[in-house]
Design a protein around this motif. Sequence first.
Motif, PDB file in Angstrom:
ATOM      1  N   GLU A  51      -8.479   5.062   7.032  1.00 47.41           N
ATOM      2  CA  GLU A  51      -8.552   6.514   6.776  1.00 47.41           C
ATOM      3  C   GLU A  51      -8.720   6.805   5.278  1.00 47.41           C
ATOM      4  N   LEU A  52      -8.184   5.921   4.430  1.00 38.65           N
ATOM      5  CA  LEU A  52      -8.354   6.136   2.987  1.00 38.65           C
ATOM      6  C   LEU A  52      -9.781   5.799   2.558  1.00 38.65           C
ATOM      7  N   ASN A  83       0.850  -1.190   0.000  1.00 38.53           N
ATOM      8  CA  ASN A  83       0.000   0.000   0.000  1.00 38.53           C
ATOM      9  C   ASN A  83       0.887   1.242   0.000  1.00 38.53           C
ATOM     10  N   ASN A 100     -11.831   8.734   3.467  1.00 39.71           N
ATOM     11  CA  ASN A 100     -11.540   9.781   2.489  1.00 39.71           C
ATOM     12  C   ASN A 100     -12.419   9.582   1.235  1.00 39.71           C
ATOM     13  N   VAL A 101     -12.549   8.343   0.802  1.00 39.40           N
ATOM     14  CA  VAL A 101     -13.405   8.037  -0.367  1.00 39.40           C
ATOM     15  C   VAL A 101     -14.876   8.277  -0.014  1.00 39.40           C
ATOM     16  N   SER A 113      -8.586  10.949  -4.523  1.00 37.78           N
ATOM     17  CA  SER A 113      -8.074  11.789  -5.629  1.00 37.78           C
ATOM     18  C   SER A 113      -8.083  11.028  -6.957  1.00 37.78           C
ATOM     19  N   ALA A 137      -5.178  -1.828   2.804  1.00 34.23           N
ATOM     20  CA  ALA A 137      -5.584  -0.416   2.696  1.00 34.23           C
ATOM     21  C   ALA A 137      -6.123   0.105   4.032  1.00 34.23           C
ATOM     22  N   SER A 163      -3.821  -0.361  -3.478  1.00 37.09           N
ATOM     23  CA  SER A 163      -2.785   0.012  -4.450  1.00 37.09           C
ATOM     24  C   SER A 163      -2.734  -1.000  -5.587  1.00 37.09           C
ATOM     25  N   VAL A 223     -10.629   0.404  -2.462  1.00 41.69           N
ATOM     26  CA  VAL A 223      -9.470   1.182  -2.045  1.00 41.69           C
ATOM     27  C   VAL A 223      -8.286   0.218  -1.899  1.00 41.69           C
ATOM     28  N   TYR A 266       0.265   4.436   0.535  1.00 41.72           N
ATOM     29  CA  TYR A 266       0.089   5.372   1.649  1.00 41.72           C
ATOM     30  C   TYR A 266       0.848   4.879   2.882  1.00 41.72           C
ATOM     31  N   ASP A 293      -6.289   4.350  -5.116  1.00 43.24           N
ATOM     32  CA  ASP A 293      -5.440   4.502  -3.935  1.00 43.24           C
ATOM     33  C   ASP A 293      -6.132   5.371  -2.892  1.00 43.24           C
ATOM     34  N   ASP A 294      -6.843   6.390  -3.366  1.00 42.21           N
ATOM     35  CA  ASP A 294      -7.600   7.274  -2.466  1.00 42.21           C
ATOM     36  C   ASP A 294      -8.596   8.073  -3.314  1.00 42.21           C
TER      37      ASP A 294
END
Length: 314
Positions: free
Chosen positions: A278-279, A46, A282-283, A254, A275, A227, A225, A48, A251-252
């Motif tokens: 927190e990611l 991952n 975020n999604v 973005s 993963a 990588s 989520v 992050y 990945d997130d």
Amino acid sequence: MKTNKFYIVASPRGFCAGVKRAILIVEQALKIFNSPVYVRHEVVHNKYVVDNLKKKGVIFVESIDEIPDKNIVILSAHGVAKKVLDKANNRDLKVFDATCPLVTKVHMEVLKYSKQNMDVILIGHKGHPEVIGTMGRFRDKFGGNIYLVQNIKEAEEIKIRQPNNLALVKQTTLSVDDTKKIVLQLQKLFPNVVLPTKDDICYATQNRQDAIGELAKISDTMFIVGSSNSSNSNRLKELAITKGVTAYLVDDASYIKNEMIKNSKIIGISAGASAPEELVLNVIDYIKNQGFTHKRIKTIKEEKVSFSIIKELR
Ligand code: SF4
């Protein structure tokens, strides 16, 4: 304002016990011994997680040769071949092995079969570090061979030297459905093949795939989520697509583009075993901001698995 656009979140999802343990081993090593701490290969797949650990002073290397003497080295959750472990132990290094205990279980099977002079088929993906590590646990000095099978075609074409003295093991993060088909094909060719008593595909892989199956029944779009080098995250995305859902590995947040969701009514969200939550949050935030509201679904399976870390690092 009422909306007819929803999101649902898979449960279970994200970090498994092996990943939590591996990250904790690195964090504890940093705390106790200070930086630099060397980790052979990404401790978990991952971006992050790896970037965060780099910021804290972890140096990731692909070879033990890159590490200067008298340093700390941690071996990643995917496990290593015996020759890598031997090389690390034979150097002036302090070695901590963060191999997931469920991968170690497969290593022990392979070692046992090789000592019994058996041939072994490993179902897995060529080049994945776990597969390289597991293949490298086979001791061919006893007379057997280890063979890698990646798909049905290879299972149909494989030639084994000892078809009646043969065992089968698996990579831990495979597609449960695809692997079943490969096993059936191998059993057709080799009816006496010895199968693992407890499945090598781990509980976390199985549970996350089951949860995707449930999500796929109601979602039209799905975000996993994880990588791009994460095996189990890729399998989740593929499974969703197989079930007829448009699915993306991100990945997130973005990575999400407006055109991915502009026609969506129900978005499913899950995360691979490496993963962080927190990611996922975020999604979720991003999806909420696009006007989707939460729809609750039941947990497929409660997970209570945990692995303790090496005594010296507790
Ligand atoms: S996915 Fe399974 S085998 Fe891999 S680290 Fe997690 S629990 Fe261990």
